[in-house]
Scaffold this active site. Sequence first.
Site, PDB file in Angstrom:
ATOM      1  CG  LEU A  70      36.460  29.681 -48.573  1.00 25.25           C
ATOM      2  CD1 LEU A  70      35.736  30.556 -47.550  1.00 25.25           C
ATOM      3  CD2 LEU A  70      36.523  30.389 -49.912  1.00 25.25           C
ATOM      4  CG  ASP A  71      43.313  30.497 -50.356  1.00 27.38           C
ATOM      5  OD1 ASP A  71      43.253  29.318 -50.756  1.00 27.38           O
ATOM      6  OD2 ASP A  71      43.566  31.468 -51.097  1.00 27.38           O
ATOM      7  NE  ARG A  72      45.230  28.138 -40.338  1.00 23.51           N
ATOM      8  CZ  ARG A  72      45.854  27.267 -39.568  1.00 23.51           C
ATOM      9  NH1 ARG A  72      46.804  26.507 -40.061  1.00 23.51           N
ATOM     10  NH2 ARG A  72      45.514  27.117 -38.304  1.00 23.51           N
ATOM     11  CB  THR A  74      39.870  33.360 -47.485  1.00 21.77           C
ATOM     12  OG1 THR A  74      41.034  33.633 -48.260  1.00 21.77           O
ATOM     13  CG2 THR A  74      38.662  33.927 -48.205  1.00 21.77           C
TER      14      THR A  74
END
Length: 235
Positions: A70-72, A74
């Site tokens: 997951l993106d940081r 998020t």
Amino acid sequence: MIQKSKALSNSYNLQVIYEDNHIIVVNKRAGDIVQGDKTGDQPLSEIVKAYIADKYNKSGNVYLGVVHRLDRPTTGIVLFSKTSKALPRLNKLFAEKKAQKTYWALVKNTPPKQKDTLTHWLKKNPKNNKSTAYKKEIPQSKKAILHYSVIKKLDNFYLLEIQLETGRHHQIRSQLSSIGCPIKGDLKYGFDRSNKDASISLHAKSLEFIHPVKKELIRVEAPLPNDSIWKACLD
């Protein structure tokens, strides 16, 4: 100056949603990175290893396989494999799109439709770590498909539920921005101001898949961040 997001999880406050002998599912906080990167910050994968070592009193190296990311900024569900037997099976499951992931996102602007399928071609720019969505295919672009529906109207935001058909770099962020609905707090994709904790209001809410060893249906759900606007989504 925008405050940088900092990792919040550690081996003592890790939010474990599900765990057995083969897999572990955690609720990622905003600021945690799933795998190590150039920042040198401690990744979630290492935190989970420390948690396992401490919980089971393991000495030596702890095996942990990263299944997806997951993106940081998020939040939400991240699945890890605890055994070398489970990892390739989980990788195959995700590659064959047999894992059903559901996301929630908060956007400020009214979506063009109550429910829609978005198809774009995304091209990543490594220099600014950003993907641009195009309506037609261009060189080095990858097809991206998602389905969204508006499930709640709040005072100032719309709550969208999203299912991905493809898993591209910054896909949800880029595609929603392209229809005029950047995610709350997402400065990179056009939102006008950051969230106080440098998060973006995108949450990996649920994951459904067949267990790689037990062959049972597993469905896990991640609690929403402790935030007044997220809480309003459940009222």
